[in-house]
Enzyme design. Sequence first.
Site, PDB file in Angstrom:
ATOM      1  N   GLY A 151     -10.060  28.632   7.183  1.00 45.08           N
ATOM      2  CA  GLY A 151     -11.007  29.207   7.533  1.00 45.08           C
ATOM      3  C   GLY A 151     -11.284  29.094   9.052  1.00 45.08           C
ATOM      4  CB  ALA A 152     -11.392  30.517  12.070  1.00 51.90           C
TER       5      ALA A 152
ATOM      6  CB  ILE B  18     -13.813  25.946  10.028  1.00 52.43           C
ATOM      7  CG1 ILE B  18     -13.764  26.206   8.310  1.00 52.43           C
ATOM      8  CG2 ILE B  18     -12.719  25.638  10.502  1.00 52.43           C
ATOM      9  CD1 ILE B  18     -13.431  24.910   7.657  1.00 52.43           C
TER      10      ILE B  18
ATOM     11  CB  CYS C   8     -30.690  28.283  20.268  1.00 51.62           C
ATOM     12  SG  CYS C   8     -30.099  26.592  19.279  1.00 51.62           S
TER      13      CYS C   8
ATOM     14  CD  GLN D 150     -29.453  21.367  23.447  1.00 50.05           C
ATOM     15  OE1 GLN D 150     -30.617  20.911  22.636  1.00 50.05           O
ATOM     16  NE2 GLN D 150     -28.950  22.348  22.954  1.00 50.05           N
TER      17      GLN D 150
ATOM     18  N   PRO E 125     -28.305  14.457  17.750  1.00 51.86           N
ATOM     19  CG  PRO E 125     -25.968  13.722  17.728  1.00 51.86           C
ATOM     20  CD  PRO E 125     -26.986  14.459  16.887  1.00 51.86           C
TER      21      PRO E 125
ATOM     22  CB  SER F  96     -33.954  18.146  16.438  1.00 52.90           C
ATOM     23  OG  SER F  96     -33.972  17.642  17.747  1.00 52.90           O
TER      24      SER F  96
END
Length: 418
Positions: free
Chosen positions: A189-190, A194, A50, A120, A115, A109
């Site tokens: 929360g989700a 989280i 990404c 990747q 890490p 990065s």
Amino acid sequence: MTLLALGINHKTAPVDLRERVTFSPETLDQALESLLAQPMVQGGVVLSTCNRTELYLSVEEQDNLQEALIRWLCNYHGLNEEDLRKSLYWHQDNDAVSHLMRVASGLDSLVLGEPQILGQVKKAFADSSRGHLNVSELERMFQKSFSVAKRVRTETDIGASAVSVAFAACTLARQIFESLSSVTVLLVGAGETIELVARHLREHHVRKMVIANRTRERAQALADEVGAEVIALSDIDERLKEADIIISSTASPLPIIGKGMVERALKARRNQPMLLVDIAVPRDVEPEVGKLANAYLYSVDDLQNIIQHNLAQRKAAAVQAESIVEQETSEFMAWLRAQSASETIREYRSQSEQVREELTAKALAALEQGGDAQEIMQDLARKLTNRLIHAPTKSLQQAARDGDDERLHILRNSLGLE
């Protein structure tokens, strides 16, 4: 043979351009086949995440090499060359090796020292190894980058400190509780933060995770992934007493966990301590909770202070890591140059062997025809000497004619005359 690294990343290109240059897993083999079909490309690895898309290549030097590769990349993705060119970076040989080592070590990065990038890079290498690598030097460069990344992790503190809110929350929990394998964690929360917290906790084998969320569907998907139980927000009051650690991050405009709720939970727990980490803005936990005995409340600001301190530590460790990369790059380039010399030595030895075999065959034939053995051996020695010194002699004469003392000195040294 030249090693190249070219691409774009979060520092050089906005997300809308990075999205257009990405290579999906489904099309990677096709892209590599198209890339290797370019006459100058000997082998390649595509790294696409990404935050970056990069091509690591072994190529034959030619005119307009950079133009040809940029044109291929633009044609493959249907991009305007000018749009891509201003965001593209290009590294060659020493710089390409150094860049890959920095990427694999997390030094390039978005989050310094993270890490995940090493995994990747390893996956990109493995995917490209399915018939697309082709060049031992390119393979050696990647294998070396993996060992360098490991050395950076081992010899520096680049990854020792939390620099994300989710990671900082989990690090705080591990510092307060000796082992997470005996604690129950309530996540409120989700959302994305989280989710990251839950994955970190799963890696540390918490005894039990409970997720409380407004909508069950989103929470259930995360719970299925990490092995957690799902409850409604309205169940928190009843279930809070079970939790040793509470980490909350919702979009609620009002606090979800109040002082009275925590007081009741502490009483039911017989005042066993509770850690509450509130990473929501606005806050999910009433600030007064922090005044309760055995309730240890940390806000997002507390975590940011931890993160800033840890980031400073990582930056200090990065200086040491950069030194390791510089040293390892130098050693790899020395090996690469030695490989070039080895090929030259093999060619020179093969050429000399051909001369020896040719002249020996003629001498043996002369002996079979009854020629004088001493004369034949002397003739063989003379011809062998003349053939072997012919090319060095011409080079010495040309250097002398050109007045090139430096080349003359190098030739004399290589022939053992100095």
